[in-house]
Structure formats: structure tokens, C-alpha cells
Design a protein around this motif. Structure first.
Motif, PDB file in Angstrom:
ATOM      1  N   VAL A 177      -4.057  12.617  -2.412  1.00 20.93           N
ATOM      2  CA  VAL A 177      -3.482  10.339  -3.056  1.00 20.93           C
ATOM      3  C   VAL A 177      -2.728  10.673  -1.200  1.00 20.93           C
ATOM      4  O   VAL A 177      -2.885  10.117  -0.620  1.00 20.93           O
ATOM      5  CB  VAL A 177      -1.947  11.494  -3.909  1.00 20.93           C
ATOM      6  N   VAL A 178      -1.969  11.457  -0.204  1.00 27.17           N
ATOM      7  CA  VAL A 178      -2.121  11.178   1.120  1.00 27.17           C
ATOM      8  C   VAL A 178      -2.897  11.020   2.120  1.00 27.17           C
ATOM      9  O   VAL A 178      -2.923   9.469   2.688  1.00 27.17           O
ATOM     10  CB  VAL A 178      -1.154  12.413   1.452  1.00 27.17           C
TER      11      VAL A 178
ATOM     12  N   LEU B 201      -0.124  20.242  -7.298  1.00 29.12           N
ATOM     13  CA  LEU B 201       0.455  19.172  -6.244  1.00 29.12           C
ATOM     14  C   LEU B 201       0.192  19.575  -4.856  1.00 29.12           C
ATOM     15  O   LEU B 201      -0.435  18.094  -4.843  1.00 29.12           O
ATOM     16  CB  LEU B 201       1.679  19.308  -6.743  1.00 29.12           C
TER      17      LEU B 201
ATOM     18  N   ALA C 216      -3.609  17.832  -4.910  1.00 26.82           N
ATOM     19  CA  ALA C 216      -3.934  16.533  -5.916  1.00 26.82           C
ATOM     20  C   ALA C 216      -2.855  15.206  -4.642  1.00 26.82           C
ATOM     21  O   ALA C 216      -3.386  14.506  -4.675  1.00 26.82           O
ATOM     22  CB  ALA C 216      -3.498  16.668  -7.101  1.00 26.82           C
ATOM     23  N   GLY C 217      -1.728  15.897  -4.409  1.00 19.42           N
ATOM     24  CA  GLY C 217      -0.744  15.245  -3.153  1.00 19.42           C
ATOM     25  C   GLY C 217      -1.691  15.376  -2.598  1.00 19.42           C
ATOM     26  O   GLY C 217      -1.423  13.948  -1.129  1.00 19.42           O
TER      27      GLY C 217
ATOM     28  N   LEU D 157       2.593  11.936 -10.256  1.00 12.04           N
ATOM     29  CA  LEU D 157       2.326  13.567 -10.256  1.00 12.04           C
ATOM     30  C   LEU D 157       3.238  14.070 -10.085  1.00 12.04           C
ATOM     31  O   LEU D 157       3.224  15.397 -10.203  1.00 12.04           O
ATOM     32  CB  LEU D 157       1.825  13.585  -8.405  1.00 12.04           C
TER      33      LEU D 157
ATOM     34  N   GLN E 169       3.053  17.697 -12.582  1.00 15.75           N
ATOM     35  CA  GLN E 169       3.080  18.867 -12.340  1.00 15.75           C
ATOM     36  C   GLN E 169       4.486  19.936 -11.821  1.00 15.75           C
ATOM     37  O   GLN E 169       3.977  20.430 -11.437  1.00 15.75           O
ATOM     38  CB  GLN E 169       2.294  18.774 -11.402  1.00 15.75           C
TER      39      GLN E 169
ATOM     40  N   PHE F 208     -10.359  13.207 -10.210  1.00 13.33           N
ATOM     41  CA  PHE F 208      -8.555  13.555  -9.809  1.00 13.33           C
ATOM     42  C   PHE F 208      -7.822  14.420 -10.907  1.00 13.33           C
ATOM     43  O   PHE F 208      -7.237  15.645 -10.605  1.00 13.33           O
ATOM     44  CB  PHE F 208      -8.051  12.061 -10.099  1.00 13.33           C
TER      45      PHE F 208
ATOM     46  N   PHE G 292      -5.673   3.511  -6.040  1.00 14.15           N
ATOM     47  CA  PHE G 292      -4.759   3.017  -7.535  1.00 14.15           C
ATOM     48  C   PHE G 292      -5.021   3.202  -8.640  1.00 14.15           C
ATOM     49  O   PHE G 292      -4.517   3.723  -9.330  1.00 14.15           O
ATOM     50  CB  PHE G 292      -3.278   2.177  -7.115  1.00 14.15           C
TER      51      PHE G 292
ATOM     52  N   LEU H 265       2.149   7.137  -6.927  1.00 18.62           N
ATOM     53  CA  LEU H 265       0.819   7.810  -7.532  1.00 18.62           C
ATOM     54  C   LEU H 265       1.715   9.623  -7.283  1.00 18.62           C
ATOM     55  O   LEU H 265       1.728   9.961  -7.627  1.00 18.62           O
ATOM     56  CB  LEU H 265      -0.017   8.091  -6.079  1.00 18.62           C
ATOM     57  N   LEU H 266       2.237   9.619  -5.908  1.00 20.27           N
ATOM     58  CA  LEU H 266       3.122  10.813  -5.775  1.00 20.27           C
ATOM     59  C   LEU H 266       4.302  10.822  -5.990  1.00 20.27           C
ATOM     60  O   LEU H 266       4.013  13.029  -6.766  1.00 20.27           O
ATOM     61  CB  LEU H 266       3.542  10.956  -3.856  1.00 20.27           C
TER      62      LEU H 266
ATOM     63  N   GLY I   5      -4.067   7.309   1.124  1.00 25.49           N
ATOM     64  CA  GLY I   5      -3.000   6.443   1.796  1.00 25.49           C
ATOM     65  C   GLY I   5      -3.468   6.061   4.029  1.00 25.49           C
ATOM     66  O   GLY I   5      -3.632   5.042   3.584  1.00 25.49           O
TER      67      GLY I   5
ATOM     68  N   ILE J 175      -6.670   7.215  -9.250  1.00 30.92           N
ATOM     69  CA  ILE J 175      -5.794   7.547  -9.551  1.00 30.92           C
ATOM     70  C   ILE J 175      -4.679   7.705 -10.790  1.00 30.92           C
ATOM     71  O   ILE J 175      -3.839   8.722 -11.415  1.00 30.92           O
ATOM     72  CB  ILE J 175      -4.673   7.845  -8.028  1.00 30.92           C
ATOM     73  N   GLY J 176      -3.915   6.085 -11.024  1.00 31.00           N
ATOM     74  CA  GLY J 176      -3.212   6.189 -11.906  1.00 31.00           C
ATOM     75  C   GLY J 176      -3.731   6.232 -13.014  1.00 31.00           C
ATOM     76  O   GLY J 176      -2.984   6.238 -14.423  1.00 31.00           O
TER      77      GLY J 176
ATOM     78  N   VAL K 221       0.795   4.349  -2.503  1.00 33.83           N
ATOM     79  CA  VAL K 221       0.736   5.761  -2.621  1.00 33.83           C
ATOM     80  C   VAL K 221       2.050   6.956  -3.597  1.00 33.83           C
ATOM     81  O   VAL K 221       2.322   7.780  -3.268  1.00 33.83           O
ATOM     82  CB  VAL K 221       0.880   5.913  -1.322  1.00 33.83           C
TER      83      VAL K 221
ATOM     84  N   VAL L 225       0.771  -0.883   0.696  1.00 38.25           N
ATOM     85  CA  VAL L 225      -0.355  -0.003  -0.059  1.00 38.25           C
ATOM     86  C   VAL L 225       1.236   1.074   0.427  1.00 38.25           C
ATOM     87  O   VAL L 225       1.210   1.767  -0.624  1.00 38.25           O
ATOM     88  CB  VAL L 225      -0.974  -0.170   1.121  1.00 38.25           C
TER      89      VAL L 225
END
Lengths: 752, 394
Positions: free
Chosen positions: B310-311, B303, B306-307, A27, A31, B294, B348, A23-24, B314, B351-352, A20, A16
Motif C-alpha cells: 500500500v505504501v 500487515l 501488505a502495508g 488493513l 490484520q 493482495f 484503491f 487502505l492502511l 502511495g 486493494i479495497g 492510502v 490520494v
């Protein structure tokens, strides 16, 4: 919980966490690292430029009468992107309906509006190809409407346009707009077609030469492709207006980001005088008609009127020609086909675009050359026999015994020049035998007169003929290039036939510049070719005391508000290497051609009754024998101006396949002189007989404003005079949109 | 077990019968035993979701109507979560077969003419009034609970499930999976497969079974592709990730994904500001309030925004993992693990695909994407997690 499960729970946790992190990371890549590129792509998608063409500058005569201006027209355009969205069936229906309404074949309409780049697919080899690319296709941007028809501003057309405009549901994606299109008012009935040239949709090559930013702006532009339209494209085109609009994913406009109004193009004021141009064009027609009446073919005639003092082109014409608007917006296949096959090839302007043997008019050059290299002197007497080594006189007289140069020019004695040419050639051969460079005085002087070279006129180089002056060097060069053809012809053609003999001689001896070649050249026959424009420049140099000009059609560039942008003067290309006394002698001899009673000049009969005491005109006849026919290339070149003054104009007319120069060309040259100076019942075309030096008065009328608000703006030769007009004095700025319209009133006083 | 709730604070018994407020603050009270970090993370995700759904629907002029519906969905979802958290553990286990049967019924109804098709998948039942139900979302909960029950009930006296247990799990999962495959909704099917695999693997089955299942998945995938069991457009979603396929469907998916990438890249570090995304307002990205929400976050919030999503996602997974780890019994652990696998894959994948590293499927982003049924199911899952957690401390 079993240990195995506990361990696997940790694995799941790590998994997991890594997801994460992935993805970060991605991103971050999009960006931060890749952001500039993606942002540019976003911008590219969101902002579309809609280009409003600038009103093109006008081309005016020396008094301000427009040869080319713009007029409002109803333009029907198809936005293929909008239409595509309706689906194939609706699209076909709409195009069929529109085709019927416009009286245009459906296939043509469909092709013209189909983007060239659409649809693009991969073929079996995996290359990207266009599935169908009709010709003509639309190389505009897909969201830019395509002009499919320019309706004439007639009632019927307006009704048609209204029908389309009023039923938007039947014509989705079709717009009818009032726009400015090129218009040819034909001042005084003058056409000046090939000199003006025409504009067309910018071609792929021209587009590729532009910077990427300009490419987008000019993708849809009409640009000058020939003539003055091409030569002064830079000034005439102005700057298109660019409206940047934001669009959504369907290409629908959501707002305006910025809007730059178009800047209208500058006007080109020419040295051409509509009156003289019209007169010249008319005289060319008359010459053809008369020659045909006498049984000659007279397939074409061409003429030039040049300002001998400053090198300005006052008139230049060729007949047959085509209507000046024939190529705008594009020429119909039918008309083009007809023009291509018509006798006299109207698509080629014979005044500057092609060259032919000038006959005895070349004697100015041969006399100058023989004087220059010392073969002859103005005080000397030389033989004028009936024939020389089997060569006869073509026009003019022979058998006059020993005569001076003046008489030889007045009566146009060919044998006089044969003998001198032979002498000239032998002298050069002796020099060659002594391993010295030949003098080739006639050739050298011919180049000084601008012959056998680009005349340097302000027209696209590709359209302007250089002519040909043969010498020992280029004769050999030509032979090396064409030897194969000559020898093949000699072998192929029936033995003993005329052409076979020529080919055989050329094959064996073509590399030698024979004495006969020199003699032929000195009387303007054989391989020597000259365009009427070049001949006019040469005689102007003799007439003005030795200044050889690069002739200029344009006189000035003037902004649409009347401000002088640039004054254009004909550059001096050369000064003749002849003494003043030699030039004076020649000029007097040529005056004798039209005035001498004893011996009788070859141009005297054509100028019978011309008031030489008021306007003194000299000249020279030319009759170039056309091989294999009893017809001639008939020429008359003249120069003159108010008596007692330096010559003002040079006038040349060439009538192909006709009688002798004195009969088929000279009378029509005289008619042009009559018209210019107001003789023979004409009204003088120039005040004081001098072309205007000042730039014409220009009146600007803005569309949509009542007459009381019209602003007058005078363009004069000096910039200071124009700068005195403050913006306040000029009133509100002109409305610079597609409907921006200007009208000019040529004659002062004619304006309201 | 070192949970903060285990801290040795003395419980003042006198307070027990006093105010509701003080009862709520009781160490053993339900409220205090909730995982508030999880609640906070989900709440922030929901608030962000509302904002993004509004911004995404705004260009069509539907911003406020979507916002209202989204808020309503969250409120209904929250109530369902409360019910799921409060219901007795044993009741839950008792009603699991009923839930399972009900979700199967729902999946069957979808395949009848009562169901309707959205975006190529026949997976919706229209309820009228603009509301639709997607039974496959509820089926996720039913399957998680069903398998958790199976794996937990067979555990008395043994440390790991028998072969029969495993086969039974397969059978239990196979029915809804086949029904969903018939819709067809490949994305949901993959959620099921991964969830079942994760739950079985975590239940402590031998390594050879885990390896066997992985092998079977690979062989199965190859078989599905080569036997042309997938529709062309389904295949194209995967092929869109590669540069070489030029079929129209693959090009369309590639185009969509590229647009999402452009929008996200256009946001940069700080974003264009909520409601000011030029790509979003130009509607260059399709389905931007649901599957591609997203991309709106990427463009408008940058960032950081959007980050944050994601966080926070998580964090949800971390808390769920924790709850699974400290669950009182195998049932609780299995429910937790099932939900982790479900959320992890779905988050995942969603967002992926926005970021161009996963194929396009119709899976929504939990708590953020607009969509009633998905919101309800996700919220119920959170409720179940809280239920497991609260029970673990009793």
C-alpha cells in the motif's frame, strides 16, 4: 500552470493520501483488530475432523459368552459431497446404479444420503428454510460418508462389494470398507433382546445436549438408545478416533494435522447366565404353547431369575419378543409395523417394562403387612369361609374354618385375607374418624418391598414399570385426575351396561378407598399391579432375611484388555421392617406351598418328583382374574437353593390370559429350576449351584495376527491380579482402527 | 521549482566526452534526471509481485511457470518503459492519434470472434503460446495521451479549455469507453471515467463543469441501475458489499470477498511466511495470482508486507503527482494527472475489494498482479512519467 489547476492538484494529492490512509486503516482492522476471529474462521475452514468410531464394548454373560459383540462387515458408504461435485445428472445415475446393486429403492437411498441441512435458501418472507428435507435424511457432516448398507459377510455380498470397489469410475463417491458392526451371537440360543437394547445413530436431542466440541465428534456416532446399551453407554462407547485433516477449498484432503486412534469401549459383564436365560426363554415359549393348547389366548409370558443373595439378575425374558439385531443399524418399516401390531406386543418387555395384578403371589406382601401392623399374628387362627361378603376364592380353597396363616398361604385361601383386610380397613377408618393417620400396613410394607416404585434396576428409567399400590391418598388423587372421563363415560355408554355401571360408580364414589379395594388388593387383584421383576425382588427380600435390593443386570465393567474397570454390586434399597421370626415363618409357609401334603399346597403337583432334599424350593401360585374373561393372569413365584442353605435364586413366571397359576406357570418355573440344578436329564448350569463370583476369563484375539501371537489376558475380580501383567507381557498394542476385531472364547479350554 | 536536480553543481565539461559511466553520472544526463524513487518503488513492487504470484500459483503446481512468465512480463514491460521514456516528446505527441487509432482497432478486434472471454469479460485476444493481450489496457494509455494532447494543444493563449475542448474530450473518450462497455468490462470503464474526469478537472475547467460532471455521473449511475443496463452479475458485485442481497451471484461474490478477508486476517502482523499461507495453499480465495493477489500478501507477508505494498503504491502516486506538478508544459501535467487518476483508482479498487470495502471487479493491482498486458501498460505509464520528468528539467 493556472492557479485553479494548482489548487486542484493539491486536492488530488490529499485525495490520494486519504485513499492510502483508508487502505492502511482497513488493513490494520483486518490484520490486528479482527485477526483472532478471522484466524478462527480460517482454521475452521482448513481443518476438518474425520471421526473413526471406536469399537464398541461387548455385553457378556457371567461366563464371558458375548450377548453382543462386533463383527466385521462390508459397509457401503456414499460421500455426498464428492458425488455432488459430479453434477446432478451423474449423481442421479450413480445413485440409481447403486440402488440397483444394493437392491434398495432409489428414493430411499437418495433421501438417506441427502444432507438434512441442504439446500438452505431464503423464502419469500426472508427466512432461511430448507428447500427439501426428506425423511430420513443425513444429519451427518457433509464430508462424512453416509453408511447406506451393511452387507452380510457372505460370498454374494462380497462379490457385490467387489463390483462396486472395482469400478470407481462408475461409483464416484461410493466407498466399500470393512468395518466393525454390532453382532448378536445368541449364546445357548438366548436372545435377551429388550434387556440388551440397541444402538442407533445419535439423535438431534442427544446431540444438542453435548458440548460443541463433542458434537462434532459424535455427530456420526451410534449410541445406545435402550436397554443396557443405553444404560452403560458411557463405558461401552469408548472414545472415537479423530483424524484432523487439512483440506482445500474443494474439501479435498491435503494433509494430516493430527491423528488420535480410537479407544475401544469397555465390556459389560452381566449377572445374566446365557444357559439360564435360554432356559427361561424356552420355558416361556413352552408355557404359551401349553396354555394355547388348552384353549387359552396366552398372549404373552414373562419371567425373571434373580440371585436372591446379591440382587443380580440371572435371567429376564419376555415372550413374544423380537430378534436382538432387529434395530441395528435401523429396523425396517415392515418389521416395525408387524411388531407393533403383533399380539402380545413384543416391543414391550413384560418382565420389567409393564406391570399387572399379581394375584395371590401378593399374599407375601399382604401377610407381611398384616403382621407388621398387628392385624394378624403368626400364632393366630383366622376364618377361611367359603365366601366373605359375596367375595369368593379365586384360586385355592375355602371353607376350611379357622386356620393359621401358614395354612392360608399353602392352600391360598382368599377369604382369609378378605376378613383380615376388612378388619384392617375398618381399623384405619376409625383412626381417620379420630383425625389420626391411617396405618395402611399392607401399603407401607408393599413400598418397603419396592412395589409401586421404581425397582432401581440398571436399565433406563423410562423403560421400567413402577406398578401400582392403591391407598387412600392416591385413590383420591387418581379420581381427581380421571373424574371427567368416568363421568363422561357414565353419561355416554348405554345405560345399565357393565362399563356404564363401573363408570357411574367411579364417577360418584371413585375417590373413596373402599373396604373392597383393600380386600382385593390383599389378594393381588384390582388396581394393584406388579412387574415380574418387582415380585422377584420382593420374594428375594423375604428369602434372604429382609434385604431389598435394587437389582443389577451388570456385574462388572472390564476394559478390552481384561482389566477390571468397575465392579457393580446391587445396592440395598431397604430392609424389611419385619422380625426374623416373622420372615422365617413366612419362608416356611411358602416352602409348604410346594411340599405340604396335608393340607395340599397349590404348588405341590408342579413340583412332583423334584428332589427337595437336594434343592429346596418354596413358592406361591397366583391367579389374577381378568375382568370380562374366563382367563387369568397366571403367576408362579419361587425361591430356593441347595437344601439347608439360604435360598440362592428367585424365579418368577407370569403367563397372561391362561389357566390358574399352579397349572399355567408353576410347571415352567420348576423346569427352570431343573435346568439350573441339572435335574430331569439336564446338565447343571452352575458348578455347586452357585453363580460364578469371579469374572470370566477373557481371551483377546487381534485380527491380522497369527494364532501364535495371541495374547491371553485374564480378568479377575481383583485389580492387583491384572496389574501384574506388564505392557511387555501383553505384546504389541492392539491395532486400534475400524477393523480392530476381538473374539472371545467363552469356555476356558475351548480356545486354541 | 525546487527539484534536487536543480542544485547548483558545476558541470565539468571535460567529462562530457569521456567514459560512458561518467556521462551517465552527468548532472544533465538522462540517467541522473530519472525519478529514481519512482523506479525503486516500482521495482520493489515488481519483486514483491513475482514472489506473490509464485506463492499464489504454487498450490496448483504452477509456481515456477507463473514466476517465469511474470519475470518475462516485467522485462518486456521494462523495455517498453525505456522506449516510452526515451522517445521524443514531440514524436509522442505526433504519434498519439496513431496510438489512439491502434487501440480502437484492438478494441474492435476483441469484439470479433478473434477475442476470447475470461471471467465473463470478452476482453482478450489470444496470441498463442499461452499469451493473451487485453487491448483495453493499452487503450488507457492511448486515451491519457489523446486527452492530454487535446487539452494541451488548445491551450495557446488561453488559460483554460473551452466548452468545445471539453466536448471533444468527451467524444474522444466515448468511443473506447463504449467499446469496452460492450465487452463488458465495467471496471475498466470506471478507470476511464475517473481518469477523464480527473484530467478535465485538473486542466482548469470552471467549477460548474466539474460539478456538472459529478452530477451527471450520479444521474448516469442511477439510470444505468434502474434501466437494467447492467447484467445481474455486474450489479451483484456491488450488492455483495451489502448484507441484504441473497441472489446466487451476490452470494458468490460475497463468499469470495469473505475468503479474501479471512486470508488477510489469517496473516496477522507478520504473516504466515511466503509460500506457507494455509488459506492461499488451500486455494480458498479465487483468482489469487491476479485480482486477489493482495490477499496472498496479507496472509503470507502480514500487515508489514501488505502495508508495504500500500505504501509503495502511495509512493508511486506521490512521485507521479510531483512529476505532474513540475512538468514543463500542460501536456506533461495532463499525462501525469491522467496516470495518477488511473493508478489511484485501480490500486484503491483492487486493494479495497481484497479488504472488503470495494465491489469486486476484474482490475489488477498495478505491478503486483500477474498479467502481461496490464504490466506492459503500467510500465509504459511509468516510462511516460519519466519522459515528462526528464523533459521538465531541460
Amino acid at each position: 500552470m493556472p492557479d485553479r489547476s494548482r489548487l486542484r492538484l493539491v486536492v488530488l494529492g490529499v485525495l490520494v493520501l486519504s485513499l492510502v490512509a483508508t487502505l492502511l486503516g482497513r488493513l490494520w482492522y483486518l490484520q490486528v483488530l479482527n485477526a483472532p476471529q478471522l484466524r478462527a474462521e480460517a482454521l475452521n475452514q482448513q481443518i476438518h475432523d474425520i471421526v473413526t468410531p471406536a469399537p464398541r464394548g461387548e455385553i457378556l454373560d457371567d461366563t464371558g459368552k458375548p450377548f453382543v459383540d462386533n463383527k466385521p462387515a462390508l459397509v457401503v458408504s456414499v460421500n455426498r459431497t464428492a458425488l455432488d461435485r459430479m453434477g446432478k445428472t451423474v449423481e442421479a445415475q450413480v445413485l440409481h446404479r447403486l440402488a440397483r446393486e444394493l437392491g434398495k429403492p432409489y428414493t430411499q437411498l437418495n433421501n438417506e444420503t441427502t444432507p438434512c441441512t441442504y439446500p438452505k435458501v431464503r423464502n419469500q418472507q426472508g427466512q432461511l428454510v430448507y428447500t427439501s428435507r426428506p425423511t430420513p435424511c443425513n444429519n451427518h457432516l457433509a464430508y462424512q460418508p453416509v453408511v447406506v448398507s451393511q452387507l452380510k459377510p457372505t460370498l454374494a455380498a462380497a462379490r457385490k462389494a467387489l463390483q462396486i470397489k472395482e469400478k470407481p469410475e462408475e461409483y464416484p463417491g461410493v466407498t466399500v470398507e470393512l468395518t466393525a458392526v454390532r453382532h448378536y451371537p445368541k449364546p445357548n440360543g438366548a436372545l435377551a433382546s429388550s434387556m440388551l437394547g440397541y444402538i442407533q445413530l445419535i439423535g438431534p436431542k442427544q446431540l444438542a445436549a453435548l458440548s460443541p466440541a463433542d458434537r462434532a465428534v459424535y455427530q456420526n456416532a451410534q449410541v445406545g438408545v435402550t436397554g443396557l446399551e443405553a444404560q452403560y453407554e458411557h463405558y461401552l462407547r469408548g472414545a472415537p478416533g479423530v483424524k484432523a485433516v487439512s483440506v482445500d477449498h474443494l474439501g479435498a484432503v491435503t494433509g494430516t494435522v493430527r491423528d488420535t486412534a480410537p479407544t475401544p469401549g469397555d465390556d459389560v459383564v452381566t449377572n445374566i447366565d446365557a444357559g439360564v436365560q435360554a432356559s427361561l426363554e424356552k420355558q416361556l415359549q413352552n408355557a404359551i404353547t401349553a396354555a394355547r393348547h388348552s384353549g387359552y389366548t396366552a398372549d404373552y409370558a414373562a419371567g425373571v431369575v434373580l440371585n436372591a443373595r446379591n440382587g443380580g439378575v440371572v435371567a429376564m425374558a419376555s415372550d413374544p419378543t423380537y430378534p436382538p439385531g432387529a434395530f441395528v443399524p435401523h429396523i425396517s418399516a415392515k418389521l416395525y409395523n408387524r411388531l407393533q401390531h403383533q399380539e402380545g406386543s413384543p416391543l414391550v418387555d413384560k418382565a420389567f417394562e409393564s406391570a399387572s395384578p399379581p394375584g395371590s403371589t401378593f399374599k407375601l406382601i399382604s401377610s407381611s403387612g398384616l403382621l407388621y401392623d398387628g392385624t394378624m399374628s403368626t400364632g393366630g387362627y383366622y376364618d377361611c369361609p367359603t365366601d366373605f361378603l359375596g367375595h369368593h376364592n379365586f384360586d385355592g380353597e375355602g371353607g376350611l374354618g379357622s386356620i393359621p396363616l401358614r395354612t392360608a398361604l399353602i392352600v391360598s385361601c382368599d377369604t382369609f385375607f378378605f376378613e383380615l383386610g376388612d378388619r384392617d380397613w375398618n381399623r384405619d377408618q376409625h383412626l381417620i374418624a379420630q383425625h389420626k393417620k391411617p396405618v395402611e400396613g399392607v401399603q407401607r410394607i408393599a413400598h418397603a418391598y419396592g412395589l409401586g416404585e421404581q425397582p432401581g434396576i440398571d436399565l433406563p428409567i423410562g423403560e421400567v414399570a413402577e406398578g401400582h399400590i392403591a391407598d387412600r391418598y392416591n385413590t383420591k388423587l387418581n379420581w381427581e385426575q380421571n373424574k371427567k372421563n368416568y363421568c363422561a363415560g357414565a353419561a355416554r355408554r348405554p345405560k345399565g351396561s357393565y362399563l356404564q355401571q363401573i363408570d357411574e360408580q367411579n364417577c360418584k364414589l371413585g375417590y373413596i378407598f373402599l373396604p373392597g379395594d383393600q380386600m382385593n388388593q390383599d389378594i393381588g387383584q384390582g388396581t394393584v399391579t406388579v412387574s415380574p421383576l418387582q415380585l422377584a425382588v420382593a420374594y428375594a427380600a423375604m428369602a434372604n432375611g429382609g434385604t431389598v435390593f435394587e437389582p443389577r443386570i451388570a456385574k462388572a465393567i472390564v476394559s478390552p484388555t481384561g482389566k477390571l474397570v468397575k465392579r457393580i454390586k446391587a445396592p440395598v434399597r431397604d430392609h424389611l421392617p419385619l422380625s426374623k421370626s416373622d420372615l422365617d415363618y413366612l419362608r416356611n409357609a411358602f416352602y409348604g406351598v410346594t411340599t405340604s401334603r396335608s393340607p395340599v399346597g397349590t404348588g405341590v403337583s408342579a413340583f412332583a418328583g423334584f428332589p427337595m432334599n437336594r434343592v429346596l424350593v418354596g413358592g406361591k401360585t397366583g391367579t389374577a382374574e381378568l375382568t370380562g374373561t374366563n382367563q387369568n393372569g397366571s403367576w408362579f413365584v419361587s425361591f430356593g437353593g441347595p437344601a439347608g442353605q439360604k435360598p440362592q435364586f428367585v424365579t418368577v413366571i407370569e403367563v397372561n390370559k391362561s389357566d390358574q397359576g399352579a397349572i399355567s406357570a408353576a410347571p415352567y418355573v420348576r423346569n427352570v429350576w431343573d435346568a439350573m440344578y441339572g435335574f430331569g436329564g439336564n446338565k447343571a448350569l452352575f458348578a455347586n449351584g452357585v453363580p460364578p463370583h469371579k469374572l470370566p476369563k477373557v481371551q483377546i484375539v487381534e485380527a491380522g495376527l497369527p494364532p501364535a501371537h495371541h495374547h491371553k489376558k485374564t480378568a479377575t475380580g481383583s485389580a492387583s491380579a491384572t496389574s501384574s501383567a506388564t505392557p511387555a507381557a501383553m505384546g504389541p498394542p492392539p491395532v486400534l482402527d475400524a477393523r480392530y476385531e476381538r473374539q472371545r472364547f467363552a469356555r476356558p479350554g475351548a480356545a486354541p | 521549482m525546487t527539484d534536487w536536480s536543480e542544485s547548483t553543481r558545476a558541470a565539468p565539461i571535460a567529462l562530457r566526452r569521456e567514459s560512458l559511466r561518467s556521462r551517465a553520472m552527468d548532472r544533465d544526463s538522462f540517467i541522473r534526471q530519472l525519478d529514481w524513487v519512482l523506479v525503486a518503488a516500482v521495482s520493489v513492487l515488481c519483486v514483491l509481485g513475482c514472489a506473490l504470484v509464485w506463492a499464489a500459483a504454487k498450490p496448483q503446481g504452477l509456481g515456477s511457470s507463473y514466476l517465469k512468465k511474470d519475470v518475462l512480463n516485467i522485462l518486456i514491460g521494462g523495455s517498453l518503459a525505456a522506449v516510452a521514456a526515451l522517445v521524443d516528446y514531440r514524436t509522442l505527441r505526433a504519434y498519439t492519434p496513431v496510438l489512439y487509432a491502434a487501440s480502437l482497432f484492438g478494441l474492435l478486434v476483441v469484439l470479433t470472434p478473434l477475442g476470447s472471454t475470461i471471467n465473463g469479460a470478452h476482453s482478450w485476444i489470444r496470441l498463442g503460446g499461452g499469451f493473451e493481450v487485453q487491448p483495453s489496457e493499452f487503450a488507457k494509455i492511448a486515451v491519457v495521451l489523446g486527452i492530454a494532447m487535446l487539452l494541451a494543444e488548445k491551450r495557446e493563449g488561453r488559460s483554460e479549455p473551452t466548452r468545445n475542448d471539453i466536448l471533444l474530450c468527451f467524444g474522444l473518450a466515448a468511443v473506447p469507453v463504449l467499446l469496452i462497455l460492450a465487452q463488458p468490462d465495467v471496471g475498466s470503464v470506471m478507470v476511464f471515467m475517473i481518469t477523464i474526469f480527473g484530467m478535465l478537472a485538473l486542466s482548469g475547467i470552471p467549477g460548474r463543469w466539474v460539478g456538472g460532471m459529478l452530477g451527471l455521473a450520479v444521474v448516469g449511475a442511477l439510470f444505468v441501475v434502474h434501466a437494467h443496463l447492467l447484467h445481474q452479475y455486474q450489479l451483484a458485485r456491488f450488492q455483495a458489499l451489502s448484507q441484504h442481497n441473497t441472489s446466487v451471484a451476490a452470494q458468490t461474490f460475497k463468499f469470495n470477498q469473505k475468503q479474501a478477508g479471512i486470508a488477510i486476517g489469517n496473516g496477522g502482523l507478520f504473516g504466515q511466511g511466503l509460500g506457507h499461507g494455509t488459506q492461499t495453499n488451500g486455494q480458498f480465495v479465487p483468482e489469487q495470482q491476479t485480482d486477489f493477489v493482495f490477499s496472498v500478501a496479507g496472509e503470507e507477508l502480514g500487515l508489514f508486507g501488505a502495508g508495504l505494498i500500500v505504501v509503495l503504491s502511495g509512493v508511486v502516486l506521490w512521485r507521479a503527482l510531483r512529476i505532474a506538478r513540475y512538468a514543463r508544459d500542460q501536456f506533461g501535467t495532463m499525462v501525469g494527472v491522467g496516470i495518477v487518476c488511473w493508478f489511484a483508482f485501480q490500486t484503491f479498487e483492487n486493494i479495497g475489494m481484497n479488504l472488503g470495502i470495494m465491489p469486486i471487479t476484474g482490475l489488477p493491482l498495478p505491478f503486483v498482479s500477474y498479467g502481461g498486458t496490464s504490466m506492459f501498460a503500467s510500465m509504459i505509464a511509468i516510462g511516460l512519467l519519466q519522459n515528462v520528468r526528464v523533459r521538465s528539467n531541460r
